[in-house]
Design an enzyme around this catalytic site. Structure first.
Site, short mmCIF file in Angstrom:
data_model
loop_
_atom_site.label_atom_id
_atom_site.label_comp_id
_atom_site.label_asym_id
_atom_site.label_seq_id
_atom_site.Cartn_x
_atom_site.Cartn_y
_atom_site.Cartn_z
N ARG A 32 0.75 -1.39 -0.11
CA ARG A 32 0.17 0.19 -0.23
C ARG A 32 0.50 1.39 -0.46
O ARG A 32 2.18 1.17 0.87
CB ARG A 32 -1.14 0.27 1.57
CG ARG A 32 -2.36 0.79 0.94
CD ARG A 32 -3.29 0.55 1.94
NE ARG A 32 -3.81 -1.09 2.25
CZ ARG A 32 -4.86 -1.63 1.40
NH1 ARG A 32 -5.43 -0.83 0.51
NH2 ARG A 32 -5.06 -2.71 1.58
N ASP A 33 0.44 2.41 -0.68
CA ASP A 33 1.44 3.61 -0.97
C ASP A 33 1.46 3.98 0.63
O ASP A 33 0.26 4.04 0.87
CB ASP A 33 0.87 4.46 -1.59
CG ASP A 33 1.65 5.41 -2.48
OD1 ASP A 33 2.40 5.53 -3.50
OD2 ASP A 33 2.56 6.67 -1.24
N ILE A 34 2.27 4.93 0.92
CA ILE A 34 2.30 5.05 1.91
C ILE A 34 1.36 6.75 2.20
O ILE A 34 1.05 7.22 3.61
CB ILE A 34 3.53 5.11 2.47
CG1 ILE A 34 3.63 5.54 4.30
CG2 ILE A 34 4.57 6.86 2.32
CD1 ILE A 34 4.93 5.37 4.73
N VAL A 99 10.89 8.09 -6.94
CA VAL A 99 11.85 6.66 -5.57
C VAL A 99 11.70 5.71 -7.72
O VAL A 99 11.43 5.57 -8.29
CB VAL A 99 10.46 5.98 -5.48
CG1 VAL A 99 11.55 4.48 -5.31
CG2 VAL A 99 9.98 6.27 -4.55
N HIS A 103 8.53 0.82 -10.47
CA HIS A 103 7.16 0.70 -9.81
C HIS A 103 5.36 0.94 -10.92
O HIS A 103 5.52 2.33 -11.40
CB HIS A 103 6.91 1.51 -8.56
CG HIS A 103 7.62 2.48 -8.50
ND1 HIS A 103 8.33 3.97 -8.59
CD2 HIS A 103 6.21 4.06 -8.27
CE1 HIS A 103 8.10 4.91 -8.58
NE2 HIS A 103 7.31 4.68 -8.27
N MET A 104 4.47 0.34 -10.54
CA MET A 104 2.91 0.42 -11.20
C MET A 104 3.09 1.24 -10.19
O MET A 104 2.42 0.44 -9.19
CB MET A 104 2.97 -0.53 -11.97
CG MET A 104 1.31 -0.63 -12.36
SD MET A 104 1.46 -2.03 -13.63
CE MET A 104 2.27 -1.89 -14.19
P1 AMP Z 1 6.86 8.12 -8.17
O1 AMP Z 1 6.30 9.30 -7.56
O2 AMP Z 1 6.00 7.67 -9.36
O3 AMP Z 1 8.23 8.38 -7.72
O4 AMP Z 1 6.11 7.78 -6.97
C1 AMP Z 1 6.05 7.01 -5.90
C2 AMP Z 1 5.12 6.33 -5.23
O5 AMP Z 1 6.08 5.85 -3.32
C3 AMP Z 1 5.02 8.04 -4.05
O6 AMP Z 1 3.13 7.70 -4.04
C4 AMP Z 1 5.02 7.40 -2.62
O7 AMP Z 1 3.91 7.84 -2.15
C5 AMP Z 1 5.37 6.22 -2.61
N1 AMP Z 1 6.33 5.96 -1.85
C6 AMP Z 1 7.27 6.35 -0.97
N2 AMP Z 1 8.54 5.48 0.09
C7 AMP Z 1 7.15 4.79 0.64
C8 AMP Z 1 7.40 3.43 1.58
N3 AMP Z 1 8.10 3.56 2.43
N4 AMP Z 1 6.05 2.96 1.93
C9 AMP Z 1 5.40 2.69 0.86
N5 AMP Z 1 5.02 3.95 -0.35
C10 AMP Z 1 5.94 4.16 -0.65
#
Ligand code: AMP
Ligand code: ZN
Length: 117
Positions: A32-34, A99, A103-104
């Site tokens: 799950r996204d944080i 990040v 990732h999707m």
């Molecule tokens: P992006 O902008 O496509 O690189 O998305 C990165 C996503 O990763 C964002 O929606 C963040 O909220 C999510 N994210 C970053 N760190 C974590 C974590 N430790 N656990 C879950 N989601 C994360």
């Protein structure tokens, strides 16, 4: 390139950073996204560190299919398979990728914005 050791998603794969893991197989993991942008907001990643879409080799392409398959299964579990959902992969700075581990995003649970960019 950001090393594996400092990659937050690699640390989730290794169990060194806690997360709500909802799915995993040999190659893919989802959590799950944080910072959710919609009622369902999940992140689906390859377990192996691939920085971005731009780094995918021909041999890596089946991985994208596995990620989509996992996302469809998760959409069913989240109860949004019928109502609809969106899969998004950002790549690079202007693509909005923060990040640097491929990732999707699986987004749904409400009417999503019509704007994609
Ligand atoms: P992006 O902008 O496509 O690189 O998305 C990165 C996503 O990763 C964002 O929606 C963040 O909220 C999510 N994210 C970053 N760190 C974590 C974590 N430790 N656990 C879950 N989601 C994360
Ligand atoms: Zn990584």
């Amino acid at each position: 390139m950001v090393g594996k050791m400092s990659c937050i998603f690699c640390q989730i794969v290794a169990g060194k950073v806690p997360s709500e893991i909802l799915y995993q197989d040999e190659e893919v993991i989802a959590f799950r996204d944080i910072n959710p942008q919609s009622p369902t907001h999940l992140i689906i990643i390859p377990k192996r560190h691939i920085p971005s879409l731009a780094d995918l080799s021909q041999a890596d392409l089946p991985l994208i299919g596995r990620m989509v398959s996992a996302a469809n299964e998760l959409a069913k579990r989240e109860g949004i398979f019928e109502s609809g959902y969106r899969l998004a992969i950002s790549c690079g700075e202007e693509g909005g990728q923060f990040v640097p581990h491929l990732h999707m995003h699986l987004l749904g649970g409400r009417r999503l914005s019509d704007a994609l960019g």
